[in-house]
Design a protein around this motif. Sequence first.
Motif, mmCIF file in Angstrom:
data_model
loop_
_atom_site.group_PDB
_atom_site.id
_atom_site.type_symbol
_atom_site.label_atom_id
_atom_site.label_comp_id
_atom_site.label_asym_id
_atom_site.label_seq_id
_atom_site.Cartn_x
_atom_site.Cartn_y
_atom_site.Cartn_z
ATOM 1 N N VAL A 68 -6.378 -42.675 -37.712
ATOM 2 C CA VAL A 68 -5.328 -41.147 -38.674
ATOM 3 C C VAL A 68 -5.810 -40.251 -37.244
ATOM 4 C CG1 VAL A 68 -5.330 -39.405 -39.836
ATOM 5 C CG2 VAL A 68 -6.010 -41.391 -41.021
ATOM 6 N N TYR A 69 -7.087 -39.293 -37.367
ATOM 7 C CA TYR A 69 -6.977 -38.487 -35.726
ATOM 8 C C TYR A 69 -6.031 -39.166 -34.562
ATOM 9 C CZ TYR A 69 -9.156 -35.008 -33.007
ATOM 10 O OH TYR A 69 -9.108 -34.089 -31.684
ATOM 11 N N SER A 70 -6.409 -40.070 -34.022
ATOM 12 C CA SER A 70 -6.261 -40.536 -32.915
ATOM 13 C C SER A 70 -4.592 -40.523 -33.580
ATOM 14 C CB SER A 70 -6.781 -42.402 -32.663
ATOM 15 O OG SER A 70 -8.127 -41.733 -32.423
ATOM 16 N N PHE A 71 -4.372 -41.115 -34.258
ATOM 17 C CA PHE A 71 -1.984 -41.112 -34.275
ATOM 18 C C PHE A 71 -1.907 -39.703 -34.380
ATOM 19 C CE2 PHE A 71 0.666 -40.407 -38.090
ATOM 20 C CZ PHE A 71 1.278 -41.334 -37.635
ATOM 21 N N GLY A 72 -2.610 -38.373 -35.366
ATOM 22 C CA GLY A 72 -2.086 -37.418 -34.707
ATOM 23 C C GLY A 72 -2.032 -36.560 -33.708
ATOM 24 N N VAL A 73 -2.736 -37.322 -32.755
ATOM 25 C CA VAL A 73 -2.908 -37.176 -31.187
ATOM 26 C C VAL A 73 -1.270 -37.768 -30.578
ATOM 27 C CG1 VAL A 73 -3.685 -37.272 -29.036
ATOM 28 C CG2 VAL A 73 -4.804 -36.971 -30.417
ATOM 29 N N VAL A 74 -0.865 -38.908 -30.698
ATOM 30 C CA VAL A 74 0.194 -39.319 -30.847
ATOM 31 C C VAL A 74 1.027 -38.789 -31.369
ATOM 32 C CG1 VAL A 74 1.499 -41.429 -31.072
ATOM 33 C CG2 VAL A 74 -0.811 -41.745 -30.406
ATOM 34 N N PHE A 75 1.133 -38.162 -31.867
ATOM 35 C CA PHE A 75 2.199 -37.250 -33.250
ATOM 36 C C PHE A 75 2.720 -36.702 -31.849
ATOM 37 C CE2 PHE A 75 3.824 -35.505 -37.064
ATOM 38 C CZ PHE A 75 5.210 -35.675 -36.792
ATOM 39 N N VAL A 76 1.988 -35.807 -32.172
ATOM 40 C CA VAL A 76 1.770 -34.189 -31.285
ATOM 41 C C VAL A 76 2.627 -34.883 -29.708
ATOM 42 C CG1 VAL A 76 0.540 -32.218 -29.969
ATOM 43 C CG2 VAL A 76 0.091 -32.758 -32.715
ATOM 44 N N GLY A 77 1.992 -35.614 -29.104
ATOM 45 C CA GLY A 77 2.068 -35.806 -28.026
ATOM 46 C C GLY A 77 3.876 -36.511 -27.806
ATOM 47 N N LEU A 78 4.241 -37.190 -28.444
ATOM 48 C CA LEU A 78 5.556 -37.283 -29.038
ATOM 49 C C LEU A 78 6.676 -35.983 -29.416
ATOM 50 C CD1 LEU A 78 5.158 -40.466 -31.908
ATOM 51 C CD2 LEU A 78 7.175 -40.100 -29.375
ATOM 52 N N LEU A 79 5.712 -34.856 -29.885
ATOM 53 C CA LEU A 79 6.876 -33.168 -30.349
ATOM 54 C C LEU A 79 6.392 -32.907 -29.145
ATOM 55 C CD1 LEU A 79 5.099 -32.658 -34.283
ATOM 56 C CD2 LEU A 79 7.657 -33.539 -33.394
#
Length: 236
Positions: free
Chosen positions: A189-200
């Motif tokens: 979930v943490y890694s997914f959060g980093v991917v999400f922030v990268g997309l934003l």
Amino acid sequence: MATDNFNTNRILGQGVQGTVYKGMLADGRIAAVKKSKLVDEGNVEQFINEVVVLTQINHINIVKLFRCCLETEVPLLVYEFIPNGTLYRYIHDQTEEFTITWERLRIDVEVSGALSYLHSTTSIPIYHRDIKSANILLDDKFRAKISDFGASRYVTIDQTHLTTRVQGTFGYLDLVYFQSSQFTKNGDVYSFGVVFVGLLTGQKPIRSTDTEEDKSLAGYFLRAMKENCLFDMLDA
């Protein structure tokens, strides 16, 4: 035969585990063929692990495994071909025109749905353990496909964590896991959060900056939220 004897012109990508080639199967399907780089026990084990995990999975946002061969000099895995490459390339490669705008949020919903499936819907929960934009592929309609399950592990229902050698990609690693060597689904979930922030934001997980506290994209994002200046770092 499918890859024209592993022709270098067919290379789609290279990583620590192996090289991926584009090929055509006898039935006419286009495929991606992963060939192991090194012939050692640990490398073969990761390939076998990926086979075992992927044969148990059926989800629209997870790459499909067609075939495998463990009897050749080095192991081979044959996947469905995903034509638009990695999410990382579309976010960070300046030579590409990044045409995905609000679709980025749809991509993120698709990745989160696939992770929820792995953690909660499969008969035995699966932790991916290397979620990052380079392991998320985009198909012809720019739908997300999670790939690279070499580091993934099954966990029993009553297990709260895995105690393992720290494995993953710096910048995407959960600090709790990094410090304790105990991996829970929160690590994914943490890694997914980093991917999400990268997309934003369009920024890489490790930023080029002189300020030590802002080198981590996750830390920089949290500080921007706390100081109510989040829109300053969002991609236009």
